[in-house]
Design a protein around this motif. Structure first.
Motif, PDB file in Angstrom:
ATOM      1  N   CYS A  18      77.514  24.501 -10.937  1.00 31.57           N
ATOM      2  CA  CYS A  18      76.753  23.265 -10.734  1.00 31.57           C
ATOM      3  C   CYS A  18      75.634  23.536  -9.736  1.00 31.57           C
ATOM      4  CB  CYS A  18      77.674  22.161 -10.216  1.00 31.57           C
ATOM      5  SG  CYS A  18      76.932  20.507 -10.196  1.00 31.57           S
ATOM      6  N   ASP A  19      74.413  23.098 -10.074  1.00 33.20           N
ATOM      7  CA  ASP A  19      73.294  23.311  -9.153  1.00 33.20           C
ATOM      8  C   ASP A  19      73.121  22.111  -8.223  1.00 33.20           C
ATOM      9  OD1 ASP A  19      71.800  21.307 -10.445  1.00 33.20           O
ATOM     10  OD2 ASP A  19      70.791  22.730 -11.757  1.00 33.20           O
ATOM     11  N   THR A  20      72.198  22.253  -7.288  1.00 34.66           N
ATOM     12  CA  THR A  20      72.022  21.214  -6.268  1.00 34.66           C
ATOM     13  C   THR A  20      71.414  19.934  -6.826  1.00 34.66           C
ATOM     14  OG1 THR A  20      69.917  22.312  -5.713  1.00 34.66           O
ATOM     15  CG2 THR A  20      71.832  22.830  -4.336  1.00 34.66           C
ATOM     16  N   ASP A  21      70.913  19.975  -8.063  1.00 33.01           N
ATOM     17  CA  ASP A  21      70.403  18.769  -8.715  1.00 33.01           C
ATOM     18  C   ASP A  21      71.480  18.047  -9.511  1.00 33.01           C
ATOM     19  OD1 ASP A  21      67.811  19.218  -7.759  1.00 33.01           O
ATOM     20  OD2 ASP A  21      67.347  20.557  -9.436  1.00 33.01           O
ATOM     21  N   GLY A  22      72.697  18.585  -9.493  1.00 37.89           N
ATOM     22  CA  GLY A  22      73.791  17.961 -10.223  1.00 37.89           C
ATOM     23  C   GLY A  22      73.828  18.334 -11.690  1.00 37.89           C
ATOM     24  N   HIS A  23      73.137  19.416 -12.078  1.00 41.12           N
ATOM     25  CA  HIS A  23      73.137  19.868 -13.459  1.00 41.12           C
ATOM     26  C   HIS A  23      74.095  21.054 -13.622  1.00 41.12           C
ATOM     27  CE1 HIS A  23      68.811  18.135 -13.586  1.00 41.12           C
ATOM     28  NE2 HIS A  23      69.703  17.224 -13.957  1.00 41.12           N
ATOM     29  N   GLN A  24      74.822  21.059 -14.719  1.00 42.12           N
ATOM     30  CA  GLN A  24      75.820  22.104 -14.969  1.00 42.12           C
ATOM     31  C   GLN A  24      75.230  23.193 -15.865  1.00 42.12           C
ATOM     32  OE1 GLN A  24      79.879  20.795 -15.733  1.00 42.12           O
ATOM     33  NE2 GLN A  24      80.077  22.301 -17.370  1.00 42.12           N
ATOM     34  N   HIS A  25      75.567  24.453 -15.566  1.00 45.09           N
ATOM     35  CA  HIS A  25      75.115  25.597 -16.357  1.00 45.09           C
ATOM     36  C   HIS A  25      76.333  26.371 -16.852  1.00 45.09           C
ATOM     37  CE1 HIS A  25      70.987  25.012 -14.793  1.00 45.09           C
ATOM     38  NE2 HIS A  25      71.614  24.684 -13.660  1.00 45.09           N
ATOM     39  N   GLY A  64      82.085  26.219 -10.643  1.00 48.68           N
ATOM     40  CA  GLY A  64      82.896  25.271 -11.384  1.00 48.68           C
ATOM     41  C   GLY A  64      82.029  24.184 -11.990  1.00 48.68           C
ATOM     42  N   PRO A  65      82.603  23.372 -12.875  1.00 49.93           N
ATOM     43  CA  PRO A  65      81.825  22.297 -13.505  1.00 49.93           C
ATOM     44  C   PRO A  65      81.401  21.253 -12.487  1.00 49.93           C
ATOM     45  CG  PRO A  65      84.163  22.073 -14.020  1.00 49.93           C
ATOM     46  CD  PRO A  65      84.010  23.391 -13.337  1.00 49.93           C
ATOM     47  N   CYS A  66      80.323  20.538 -12.786  1.00 50.48           N
ATOM     48  CA  CYS A  66      79.881  19.460 -11.905  1.00 50.48           C
ATOM     49  C   CYS A  66      80.943  18.366 -11.880  1.00 50.48           C
ATOM     50  CB  CYS A  66      78.557  18.886 -12.394  1.00 50.48           C
ATOM     51  SG  CYS A  66      77.155  20.026 -12.177  1.00 50.48           S
ATOM     52  N   LEU A  67      81.277  17.928 -10.682  1.00 45.59           N
ATOM     53  CA  LEU A  67      82.388  16.997 -10.490  1.00 45.59           C
ATOM     54  C   LEU A  67      81.893  15.557 -10.418  1.00 45.59           C
ATOM     55  CD1 LEU A  67      84.306  19.044  -7.780  1.00 45.59           C
ATOM     56  CD2 LEU A  67      84.863  18.889 -10.209  1.00 45.59           C
ATOM     57  N   SER A  68      82.768  14.658 -10.825  1.00 47.41           N
ATOM     58  CA  SER A  68      82.505  13.230 -10.667  1.00 47.41           C
ATOM     59  C   SER A  68      83.567  12.653  -9.744  1.00 47.41           C
ATOM     60  CB  SER A  68      82.556  12.526 -12.029  1.00 47.41           C
ATOM     61  OG  SER A  68      83.831  12.684 -12.622  1.00 47.41           O
ATOM     62  N   GLY A  69      83.297  11.479  -9.191  1.00 46.85           N
ATOM     63  CA  GLY A  69      84.262  10.850  -8.298  1.00 46.85           C
ATOM     64  C   GLY A  69      84.201  11.376  -6.881  1.00 46.85           C
ATOM     65  N   CYS A  70      83.182  12.197  -6.559  1.00 45.89           N
ATOM     66  CA  CYS A  70      82.999  12.681  -5.185  1.00 45.89           C
ATOM     67  C   CYS A  70      81.510  12.592  -4.852  1.00 45.89           C
ATOM     68  CB  CYS A  70      83.510  14.115  -5.028  1.00 45.89           C
ATOM     69  SG  CYS A  70      82.779  15.304  -6.187  1.00 45.89           S
ATOM     70  N   ARG A  71      81.185  12.592  -3.549  1.00 50.25           N
ATOM     71  CA  ARG A  71      79.802  12.459  -3.116  1.00 50.25           C
ATOM     72  C   ARG A  71      79.095  13.812  -3.166  1.00 50.25           C
ATOM     73  NH1 ARG A  71      82.601   8.846   0.069  1.00 50.25           N
ATOM     74  NH2 ARG A  71      83.090  10.473   1.588  1.00 50.25           N
ATOM     75  N   ARG A  72      77.887  13.823  -3.771  1.00 50.72           N
ATOM     76  CA  ARG A  72      77.127  15.065  -3.925  1.00 50.72           C
ATOM     77  C   ARG A  72      76.193  15.328  -2.748  1.00 50.72           C
ATOM     78  NH1 ARG A  72      73.553  15.664  -7.454  1.00 50.72           N
ATOM     79  NH2 ARG A  72      73.166  13.533  -8.135  1.00 50.72           N
ATOM     80  N   THR A  73      76.058  14.356  -1.854  1.00 50.60           N
ATOM     81  CA  THR A  73      75.158  14.526  -0.702  1.00 50.60           C
ATOM     82  C   THR A  73      75.909  14.167   0.576  1.00 50.60           C
ATOM     83  OG1 THR A  73      74.343  12.258  -0.940  1.00 50.60           O
ATOM     84  CG2 THR A  73      73.115  13.998  -2.080  1.00 50.60           C
ATOM     85  N   GLY A  74      75.409  14.703   1.691  1.00 54.63           N
ATOM     86  CA  GLY A  74      76.014  14.401   2.987  1.00 54.63           C
ATOM     87  C   GLY A  74      77.022  15.449   3.381  1.00 54.63           C
ATOM     88  N   VAL A  75      76.740  16.182   4.468  1.00 56.18           N
ATOM     89  CA  VAL A  75      77.637  17.256   4.889  1.00 56.18           C
ATOM     90  C   VAL A  75      78.971  16.679   5.347  1.00 56.18           C
ATOM     91  CG1 VAL A  75      75.729  18.766   5.558  1.00 56.18           C
ATOM     92  CG2 VAL A  75      76.774  17.255   7.268  1.00 56.18           C
ATOM     93  N   GLU A 105      80.817  16.551  -0.195  1.00 55.30           N
ATOM     94  CA  GLU A 105      82.235  16.398  -0.525  1.00 55.30           C
ATOM     95  C   GLU A 105      82.562  17.158  -1.806  1.00 55.30           C
ATOM     96  OE1 GLU A 105      85.488  12.833  -1.469  1.00 55.30           O
ATOM     97  OE2 GLU A 105      83.338  12.422  -1.502  1.00 55.30           O
ATOM     98  N   CYS A 106      81.672  17.114  -2.800  1.00 56.61           N
ATOM     99  CA  CYS A 106      81.922  17.826  -4.060  1.00 56.61           C
ATOM    100  C   CYS A 106      82.019  19.327  -3.834  1.00 56.61           C
ATOM    101  CB  CYS A 106      80.817  17.517  -5.070  1.00 56.61           C
ATOM    102  SG  CYS A 106      80.877  15.843  -5.752  1.00 56.61           S
ATOM    103  N   ALA A 107      81.204  19.877  -2.943  1.00 56.23           N
ATOM    104  CA  ALA A 107      81.256  21.314  -2.659  1.00 56.23           C
ATOM    105  C   ALA A 107      82.596  21.701  -2.047  1.00 56.23           C
ATOM    106  CB  ALA A 107      80.109  21.704  -1.729  1.00 56.23           C
ATOM    107  N   ALA A 108      83.144  20.835  -1.188  1.00 59.36           N
ATOM    108  CA  ALA A 108      84.464  21.104  -0.614  1.00 59.36           C
ATOM    109  C   ALA A 108      85.551  21.013  -1.674  1.00 59.36           C
ATOM    110  CB  ALA A 108      84.747  20.112   0.521  1.00 59.36           C
ATOM    111  N   VAL A 109      85.469  19.970  -2.519  1.00 67.40           N
ATOM    112  CA  VAL A 109      86.456  19.787  -3.577  1.00 67.40           C
ATOM    113  C   VAL A 109      86.460  20.986  -4.517  1.00 67.40           C
ATOM    114  CG1 VAL A 109      87.018  18.407  -5.615  1.00 67.40           C
ATOM    115  CG2 VAL A 109      86.463  17.277  -3.469  1.00 67.40           C
ATOM    116  N   ALA A 110      85.283  21.516  -4.832  1.00 66.96           N
ATOM    117  CA  ALA A 110      85.189  22.666  -5.733  1.00 66.96           C
ATOM    118  C   ALA A 110      85.882  23.886  -5.150  1.00 66.96           C
ATOM    119  CB  ALA A 110      83.726  22.989  -6.025  1.00 66.96           C
ATOM    120  N   ARG A 111      86.024  23.949  -3.847  1.00 67.92           N
ATOM    121  CA  ARG A 111      86.727  25.062  -3.197  1.00 67.92           C
ATOM    122  C   ARG A 111      88.176  24.693  -2.895  1.00 67.92           C
ATOM    123  NH1 ARG A 111      83.319  28.237   0.052  1.00 67.92           N
ATOM    124  NH2 ARG A 111      85.206  29.108   0.999  1.00 67.92           N
ATOM    125  N   ASN A 112      88.676  23.595  -3.462  1.00 65.07           N
ATOM    126  CA  ASN A 112      90.040  23.115  -3.249  1.00 65.07           C
ATOM    127  C   ASN A 112      90.303  22.775  -1.787  1.00 65.07           C
ATOM    128  OD1 ASN A 112      90.389  25.443  -5.604  1.00 65.07           O
ATOM    129  ND2 ASN A 112      91.512  23.557  -6.019  1.00 65.07           N
TER     130      ASN A 112
END
Length: 961
Positions: free
Chosen positions: A715-722, A739-750, A762-769
């Motif tokens: 998933c890129d920083t624009d929220g697009h999946q490759h 990993g695939p772009c996630l839903s149900g989590c915030r894509r911005t804000g450290v 939050e999505c970046a943390a979730v992607a790392r479990n």
């Protein structure tokens, strides 16, 4: 995957039925009257495979058709000429099976399998190609026969349209045992029988019998026999006739069965018949049972199963071995519902059961009917005369039958044994003493059915004598298990889509190809998995590591196979010694406040700071009494430590870490990749420092076409999946996370993760479990306490709890408590090092990372509303959290997550083959549950009663209230 009744597989291999009873020849349209009738009686499929049949039918045609019918006889002779060209091809025996006329015509005139390529599709003609596989195996086996008698007996086995009976096997044994041992061995491999898991569940099939003799035989044999061959032989000899597909009783057994598969000796040599169950053999208490176990689950079903079942699996002393095998065949899973007979077992979403299914429900109903009509309680190895149970405790007998079939699991031990007191009370009241030997008592019988020690875990009947008191949940509040019931095809792995919202148009699960761990194994591992396989001919502690490869070779059913096997250095399963005190291999224990395990002579312990009552010594609760300073350092294992003191306390040297968190380091600095490759960050935490530093980047080939490279979505920083990192580089995008772009989590804000790393979202943390500790960058290290409460003061602001007063934990070193099921897990460093030494590859290092462990554990969480998060703690163990997926979970979903965490703890503690077979989680040696009541404002809030509350926690709650 689908737990397939072995009888169905066995029957499907051998049943060859003329599905088209008699195809009308084009020649028959040229004549009328009795001649046409005689012509239409000639089945070309049968004529092509059976010369005697052909001659008899042709004689009938000659008798009814005049020789003056020139065009008719020219057509007949032309057809016979076409048939005779391939008369020597063994596949002709299968020409009655194709469903399409085109395929059948092709078979009738074919001289080999290659002639079918343009007329027959394997996906449409499974039974036909199954038969061809069988005949091909027959050609290979019978070609080694040294005598004509042996060859004839061998061909009889394979040419028969039915499953081979005892007479055919006996004839083969007499004809081939002297001079043709290879032929005998080959046929035995193909016709080997397999143990049948719980055949009583197929009692309802007996109701399809067309006569009373077959009905009675069916009910009796399913309660007495343990292998598929015994069942088939007994049903045929007991009035049910041959196993033909158009007979309803055989259809019932075959329904849902897998397609046929021939036994491939090389696969058996590599994997055994069931390498998952081979792991159970080390649980055997006696050397004899261990030997029989290894023999049975390697390649000797036929010779050893009955002996193994009688001498080992039916003995109470071998309960550990039996329960281990049960964990493979019928693992304990959450939830039970949808039963029409055992209704008291319904509406129990957070309790564990091995076999909550419609089939088990029917089997329980049949058990009670049988006990009522016969007046005999039939259990494995026991026939107990009982009084009329319609009048003597009928509800309790119903609960017994349902418990035996539905198999509720004890919460901590996963045992299915009924408690001794329940057994004693029931038999004392309802046993028919007039039909019992004088020296028999209820106590002596119950000693064979229930544990004697009152402290041994057991299943009580009391909760199932009345309906569950669990409140009904509306649809939006349900606990769902999309993969329950095995919705995927045979040989596929079902994965839960945890972020599929109820109102979104998405599939709640996905299916992907996998590899089965042995010829008849029911355990499937995903593509890419490394697996550990016991070497059955060696000593205990000898393993090899293999991999399930996509694009690797496939078996005859087009299933992926295990490849690239490498032996590990053998290790003795020795006990551990602490001074003069011995700790058994596989045990867990405490040394002061530290949790420890013993595995193969290696003692692993947490590194907690124990308060020994030394009031004059500073006590911070952090390991090594380190001060709570937040000056992060990054270890070469990829783990961020809150301070240099804590890094050194964990065993790192000054040269093993550098200041700054790992997440803020750019692993692509200096471009470590070769020319024509692009460097992409790929952060991970490794579980070993044995080899080179833990790789934190990925080199992407930018010269080759992206569609030829491995599919690994990013998933890129624009929220697009490759589809993979190649496309990401090709389009000039910046990586957000793997990993695939996630839903149900915030894509911005450290956010600050519980592992002490600051993540971009939050999505970046979730992607790392990784679970989020609090919003914003990481600012502090939290002290460690046994209570779940906030451990850091301002400026850290903890987010609100999902539910006040829930069961949860404050992760070690983190600041904020969370609602979750929580366990602490130890792993064997030596086992990780041995695996890395054997494999010597970067890909293997990725299989031995913290992320690989968490992903593997997440696959064993079947509730879609819960998922796994975790991190490597400063106390040198792994914290595993099972947390709700949704931000506002219901109390029922919170309870389910707690129950799932306890299930994971038991899988580790009991060394379940479902875990130890996989390399990533096979190194886990001990686990303990650590969730307790979250403290808010210094006072514990009384939680909604949870089915997962332990007695100790319940007592604690009472004291606090």
């Amino acid at each position: 995957m689908t737990r397939v009744f072995a009888l169905r597989t066995f029957l499907w291999i051998f049943v060859c039925v003329d599905s088209i009873s008699g195809q009308e020849s084009r020649c028959c349209t040229k004549v009328t009257g009795s001649c046409r009738y005689a012509c239409e009686k000639l089945s070309l499929a049968s004529a092509a495979s059976d010369s005697e049949y052909r001659e008899q039918r042709l004689l009938d045609v000659h008798n009814f058709c005049s020789h003056l019918l020139v065009s008719f006889w020219q057509c007949i002779n032309q057809t016979l000429d076409e048939i005779s060209k391939g008369e020597g091809w063994s596949g002709r025996a299968c020409c009655g099976l194709p469903q399409s006329e085109r395929c059948q015509q092709a078979c009738i005139t074919a001289s080999g399998r290659k002639d079918l390529a343009h007329s027959c599709r394997q996906s449409d003609e499974l039974a036909f190609f199954t038969c061809l596989d069988k005949q091909q195996m027959g050609d290979e086996c019978c070609a080694t026969a040294k005598s004509d008698d042996c060859k004839v007996a061998c061909r009889t086995i394979f040419r028969s349209e039915l499953a081979p009976n005892r007479n055919a096997k006996t004839a083969l044994l007499h004809a081939c045992s002297e001079g043709s041992p290879r032929t005998l061995s080959c046929v035995n491999n193909f016709t080997r029988s397999a143990p049948v898991p719980n055949p009583v569940k197929f009692l309802h099939c007996c109701d399809q019998a067309t006569n009373a003799e077959c009905h009675d035989t069916c009910r009796r044999i399913l309660q007495e026999s343990s292998t598929d061959q015994e069942i088939i032989d007994s049903l045929q000899e007991g009035g049910c006739g041959p196993p033909l597909l158009h007979e309803k009783i055989w259809q019932c057994f075959l329904q849902g069965g897998e397609t046929a598969q021939s036994v491939e000796s090389s696969l058996i040599d590599r994997m055994g018949m069931d390498s998952a169950k081979l792991h159970c053999c080390s649980n055997a208490r006696t050397a004899n049972c261990r030997k029989l176990c290894l023999k049975t689950f390697s390649n000797e079903w036929t010779e050893s199963w009955e002996e193994f079942s009688v001498q080992c699996l039916s003995q109470f002393s071998e309960d550990s071995l039996l329960h281990c095998i049960d964990e493979v065949e019928e693992p304990c899973e959450l939830g039970c519902d949808g039963l029409s007979y055992c209704t008291n077992f319904n509406n129990r979403p957070t309790e564990l059961f091995r076999s909550c299914s419609v089939q088990a429900d029917d089997a329980a109903r049949n058990d009670v009917a049988l006990w009522t009509s016969k007046g005999v309680l039939t259990l494995p190895g026991l026939q107990i005369p009982i009084r009329n149970i319609s009048h003597c405790s009928p509800l309790t007998w119903k609960a017994v039958a349902c418990t035996l079939q539905i198999k509720p699991c004890h919460r901590t031990s996963h045992t299915n044994r009924i408690c001794r007191q329940d057994c004693f009370n029931l038999l004392s009241q309802c046993m028919d003493w007039t039909r019992m030997p004088a020296d028999t008592s209820a106590a002596s019988i119950c000693s064979r059915l229930s544990p004697d020690n009152p402290n041994t875990p057991c299943v009580s009947l009391e909760p199932y004598l009345e309906p569950s008191d669990q409140p009904y949940s509306p649809p939006s509040d349900q606990v769902t298990q999309p993969c329950k019931g095995d919705p995927c095809n045979i040989g596929q792995v079902c994965a839960v889509n945890r972020y599929c919202q109820p109102l979104r148009s998405c599939q709640p699960y996905s299916c992907s190809d996998g590899c089965k761990l042995g010829e008849v194994s029911q355990h499937i591992v995903p593509v890419g998995s490394y697996v550990r396989i016991p070497i059955s001919s060696g000593n205990r502690g000898c393993l090899k590591i293999c991999q399930c490869l996509d694009g690797g070779s496939r078996d005859l059913d087009n299933h992926l196979k295990i490849e690239n096997c490498q032996p590990m250095p053998c290790f003795p399963l020795e006990d551990c010694w602490i001074g003069s005190n011995r700790q058994e291999h596989g045990s867990s224990f405490y040394i002061e406040c530290n949790f420890c395990s013993c595995y193969a002579g290696e003692m692993t312990c947490t590194k907690k700071q124990c308060d020994m009552g030394l009031r004059d010594v500073a006590f911070t609760s952090l390991p090594c009494n380190c001060p709570p300073h937040h000056v992060p350092v990054c270890g070469r294992n990829g783990r961020t430590y809150p301070s240099a003191c804590l890094a050194k306390c964990s065993g790192l040297n000054d040269s093993d870490f550098e200041f700054g968190s790992c997440e803020e380091k750019d692993p692509c600095t200096g471009n470590p990749c070769d020319e024509g490759e692009a460097c992409i960050p790929a952060k991970r935490v490794c579980l070993s420092l044995l080899h080179s530093p833990c790789p934190q980047h990925q080199c992407v080939n930018v010269r080759d076409a992206c569609n030829t490279q491995e599919s690994n979505p990013v998933c890129d920083t624009d929220g697009h999946q490759h589809p993979n990192t190649c496309y990401l580089v090709r389009y000039g995008k910046t990586l957000a996370y793997h990993g695939p772009c996630l839903s149900g989590c915030r894509r911005t804000g450290v956010v600050c993760g519980i592992d002490g790393n600051t993540y971009s979202s939050e999505c970046a943390a979730v992607a790392r479990n990784v679970l989020v500790d609090y919003p914003g960058p990481c600012l502090a290290v939290g002290l460690i306490d046994t209570q779940a409460k906030q451990q850091c003061s301002s400026p850290v602001i903890c987010p609100p709890l999902a539910s006040p007063g829930c069961l949860g934990v404050t992760p070690p070193g983190a600041c904020c408590p969370v609602c979750a099921g929580a366990i602490r897990v130890l792993y064997s460093q030596k086992q990780v090092d041995r695996a890395l030494y054997a494999l010597k590859s970067t890909q293997a290092i990725r299989a031995l990372t913290l992320q690989a462990v968490l992903r593997a554990l997440d696959r064993h969480v079947t509730v879609a509303e819960c998922t796994v998060r975790g991190h490597l703690t400063v106390e040198l163990d792994i914290l595993v959290l099972v947390v709700p997926v949704r931000p506002a979970p219901s109390l029922l979903q919170l309870q389910a997550c707690v129950s799932e965490a306890e299930k994971l703890s038991n899988l580790v503690r009991l060394a379940s083959p479902k875990l130890v077979s996989e390399l990533s989680v096979g190194t886990l040696t001990a686990a303990r549950v650590v969730h307790n009541v979250v403290v808010s404002g210094g006072k514990a809030l009384w939680p909604t009663p949870s089915l997962a509350l332990t007695p100790a926690l319940f007592l604690l709650l009472r004291c606090w209230s």
